[in-house]
Design an enzyme around this catalytic site. Sequence first.
Site, PDB file in Angstrom:
ATOM      1  N   LYS A 138      43.459 -39.103  30.646  1.00 26.00           N
ATOM      2  CA  LYS A 138      42.523 -38.142  30.072  1.00 26.00           C
ATOM      3  C   LYS A 138      41.088 -38.304  30.551  1.00 26.00           C
ATOM      4  O   LYS A 138      40.581 -39.404  30.726  1.00 26.00           O
ATOM      5  CB  LYS A 138      42.523 -38.278  28.546  1.00 26.00           C
ATOM      6  CG  LYS A 138      43.839 -37.884  27.920  1.00 26.00           C
ATOM      7  CD  LYS A 138      43.951 -36.392  27.755  1.00 26.00           C
ATOM      8  CE  LYS A 138      43.300 -35.985  26.449  1.00 26.00           C
ATOM      9  NZ  LYS A 138      43.375 -34.541  26.250  1.00 26.00           N
TER      10      LYS A 138
ATOM     11  N   THR B 264      36.894 -10.147  30.126  1.00 26.09           N
ATOM     12  CA  THR B 264      36.585  -9.580  28.808  1.00 26.09           C
ATOM     13  C   THR B 264      37.803  -9.967  27.963  1.00 26.09           C
ATOM     14  O   THR B 264      38.924 -10.010  28.484  1.00 26.09           O
ATOM     15  CB  THR B 264      36.424  -8.047  28.837  1.00 26.09           C
ATOM     16  OG1 THR B 264      37.637  -7.459  29.272  1.00 26.09           O
ATOM     17  CG2 THR B 264      35.287  -7.630  29.775  1.00 26.09           C
ATOM     18  N   HIS B 265      37.572 -10.274  26.709  1.00 18.86           N
ATOM     19  CA  HIS B 265      38.659 -10.749  25.828  1.00 18.86           C
ATOM     20  C   HIS B 265      39.335 -12.009  26.379  1.00 18.86           C
ATOM     21  O   HIS B 265      40.499 -12.276  26.074  1.00 18.86           O
ATOM     22  CB  HIS B 265      39.731  -9.674  25.610  1.00 18.86           C
ATOM     23  CG  HIS B 265      39.181  -8.307  25.339  1.00 18.86           C
ATOM     24  ND1 HIS B 265      38.898  -7.863  24.076  1.00 18.86           N
ATOM     25  CD2 HIS B 265      38.810  -7.311  26.183  1.00 18.86           C
ATOM     26  CE1 HIS B 265      38.400  -6.632  24.145  1.00 18.86           C
ATOM     27  NE2 HIS B 265      38.328  -6.275  25.419  1.00 18.86           N
TER      28      HIS B 265
ATOM     29  N   GLU C  61      31.852 -30.394  23.989  1.00 20.58           N
ATOM     30  CA  GLU C  61      32.337 -30.111  22.631  1.00 20.58           C
ATOM     31  C   GLU C  61      31.259 -30.380  21.585  1.00 20.58           C
ATOM     32  O   GLU C  61      31.086 -29.620  20.627  1.00 20.58           O
ATOM     33  CB  GLU C  61      33.577 -30.960  22.333  1.00 20.58           C
ATOM     34  CG  GLU C  61      34.772 -30.567  23.180  1.00 20.58           C
ATOM     35  CD  GLU C  61      35.877 -31.607  23.087  1.00 20.58           C
ATOM     36  OE1 GLU C  61      36.781 -31.420  22.267  1.00 20.58           O
ATOM     37  OE2 GLU C  61      35.821 -32.609  23.812  1.00 20.58           O
TER      38      GLU C  61
ATOM     39  N   TYR D 163       1.867 -23.622  -3.338  1.00 19.55           N
ATOM     40  CA  TYR D 163       2.742 -24.756  -3.043  1.00 19.55           C
ATOM     41  C   TYR D 163       3.656 -25.090  -4.211  1.00 19.55           C
ATOM     42  O   TYR D 163       3.248 -25.068  -5.369  1.00 19.55           O
ATOM     43  CB  TYR D 163       1.893 -25.986  -2.687  1.00 19.55           C
ATOM     44  CG  TYR D 163       2.731 -27.215  -2.391  1.00 19.55           C
ATOM     45  CD1 TYR D 163       3.226 -27.433  -1.113  1.00 19.55           C
ATOM     46  CD2 TYR D 163       3.045 -28.135  -3.394  1.00 19.55           C
ATOM     47  CE1 TYR D 163       4.012 -28.546  -0.834  1.00 19.55           C
ATOM     48  CE2 TYR D 163       3.826 -29.250  -3.117  1.00 19.55           C
ATOM     49  CZ  TYR D 163       4.307 -29.444  -1.835  1.00 19.55           C
ATOM     50  OH  TYR D 163       5.077 -30.534  -1.568  1.00 19.55           O
TER      51      TYR D 163
ATOM     52  N   SER E 157      40.316 -41.393  26.991  1.00 18.67           N
ATOM     53  CA  SER E 157      41.090 -41.568  25.770  1.00 18.67           C
ATOM     54  C   SER E 157      41.532 -43.011  25.686  1.00 18.67           C
ATOM     55  O   SER E 157      41.875 -43.626  26.702  1.00 18.67           O
ATOM     56  CB  SER E 157      42.315 -40.652  25.797  1.00 18.67           C
ATOM     57  OG  SER E 157      43.302 -41.144  24.910  1.00 18.67           O
TER      58      SER E 157
ATOM     59  N   ASN F 238      37.885 -36.280  29.030  1.00 22.36           N
ATOM     60  CA  ASN F 238      37.578 -35.268  28.016  1.00 22.36           C
ATOM     61  C   ASN F 238      36.134 -34.763  28.100  1.00 22.36           C
ATOM     62  O   ASN F 238      35.216 -35.536  28.374  1.00 22.36           O
ATOM     63  CB  ASN F 238      37.823 -35.840  26.617  1.00 22.36           C
ATOM     64  CG  ASN F 238      39.293 -36.129  26.372  1.00 22.36           C
ATOM     65  OD1 ASN F 238      40.164 -35.424  26.892  1.00 22.36           O
ATOM     66  ND2 ASN F 238      39.576 -37.169  25.613  1.00 22.36           N
TER      67      ASN F 238
HETATM   68  N1  ARG Z   1       5.016 -34.886   0.423  1.00 24.82           N
HETATM   69  C1  ARG Z   1       4.576 -33.562   0.119  1.00 24.82           C
HETATM   70  C2  ARG Z   1       5.353 -32.536   0.944  1.00 24.82           C
HETATM   71  O1  ARG Z   1       5.993 -32.907   1.838  1.00 24.82           O
HETATM   72  C3  ARG Z   1       3.131 -33.419   0.407  1.00 24.82           C
HETATM   73  C4  ARG Z   1       2.445 -32.395  -0.392  1.00 24.82           C
HETATM   74  C5  ARG Z   1       2.383 -32.805  -1.800  1.00 24.82           C
HETATM   75  N2  ARG Z   1       1.591 -31.930  -2.562  1.00 24.82           N
HETATM   76  C6  ARG Z   1       1.666 -31.912  -3.887  1.00 24.82           C
HETATM   77  N3  ARG Z   1       0.932 -31.066  -4.514  1.00 24.82           N
HETATM   78  N4  ARG Z   1       2.498 -32.685  -4.541  1.00 24.82           N
HETATM   79  O2  ARG Z   1       5.345 -31.342   0.693  1.00 24.82           O
END
Ligand code: ARG
Length: 459
Positions: free
Chosen positions: A284, A156-157, A291, A318, A278, A286
């Site tokens: 080395k 722990t820690h 990482e 949309y 390295s 690594n």
């Molecule tokens: N390339 C657009 C997107 O990735 C597709 C949809 C486009 N629709 C629109 N109404 N312009 O979202």
Amino acid sequence: SSNAMWGGRFADGPDAIMEAINASIGFDRRLAKQDIEGSRAHAAMLAATGILTDSDAEVIREGLLTVLSEIEAGEFAFSTALEDIHMNVEARLKELVGEPAGRLHTGRSRNDQVATDFKLWVRDQLDAMDAGLTALMKVFVAQAEAGPDMVMPGFTHLQTAQPVTWGHHMLAYVEMFARDRSRVRDARARMNESPLGAAALAGTGFAIDREMTASALGFDRPTANSLDAVSDRDFALEFLSVASICAMHLSRFAEELVIWSSAQFRFVTLSDRFSTGSSIMPQKKNPDAAELLRAKVGRITGALIALLTVMKGLPLAYSKDMQEDKEQVFDAADSMMLSLAAMTGMVADLKPNPEALRAAAAAGFSTATDLADWLVREAGLPFRDAHHVTGALVKMAEDRGCDLADLALEDMQSVNDQITEGVFDVLTVEASVASRISYGGTAPVRVREQIARWKEALA
Ligand code: ARG
């Protein structure tokens, strides 16, 4: 010249800068397979409902397969002027089959089309992640099996706390990856509804059959609200969230590997296959893969925050903002799958060093709690008093530069006269881990039970 897909009301074509900011074809070409799969399902449905003739639908469906094979063969000429994968595919279909191609977009929009394509893509990633996590859990269980009673320090820690077993430590990660896998499955079940047929935002007047396209595309059902269907990106956010948590888990073990493989710890040896050298220091070796895994969580979590920020405050339905969803998800998915594969390889090859682990477990008064527990059990001391007595004994050992087990019985008795010879039995690291038999504890007997449980669950 104006755009062939939507240019009816335009006199002028777009500025080159407009084209550059608007186009997504540079990245959404990765949705080609899903786009064509979705369009083929849509065309079949349009024929089944009598909206298209069977022969038009057949020509479209065959033509789409030709487009797909051209894309897969690297022979497809993607066009920035055609903005995105949807219009690139449709334009090529037009070249190949002529007039019927223009009928494909009946009863749908790019808005439900892109939501469908992207969901199909993300769903594949969830399935790949599920498989990757299963493979990873198996190599951790195999490591656990190599050392159910191999003693190592528990921290722990990052300070020595109590001895644990290597098997127990490995199985801690199996629990984490099992939760990740369960989150993957959960997200997949929740997202598996088809947006196709939601059209632009309001649904369509054509008598389409959304159940048919949903089932053709492996969705459980169509989405129930067209506005939600085209504006929902929860599925992408959930993927990024699940991936972020998983990458965080990977980064914790990656950090342990970096520490454990150092010359100061020497708890483990990483294989040559997962190490680098390295260019200046010949000695080395690594832990670069570890990482990089530790760092990948930054990209993946960054993608989650980026998309949350894009979606925040977007009004329904949309908006073009949502085009910014893809690069984040693509990059995060690539990082996630590579991380899972790299960790699986590293862990499969990992060699623990039992001598260094045991020596470290025994250092730092790691059995002090066992001594306090002994005083409670054998001498009837309240735990708080036992804690105090043990603290005084640790101080005495520290002052003398020795371990608790090196103190003489008389010296111990000078602190508490109820201590007897029997105390030395609990001061070894082996006795310590063997005593931790509570359910979920580190005792080898419990660890073996858990290994058996996981082997059965993963078989
Ligand atoms: N390339 C657009 C997107 O990735 C597709 C949809 C486009 N629709 C629109 N109404 N312009 O979202």
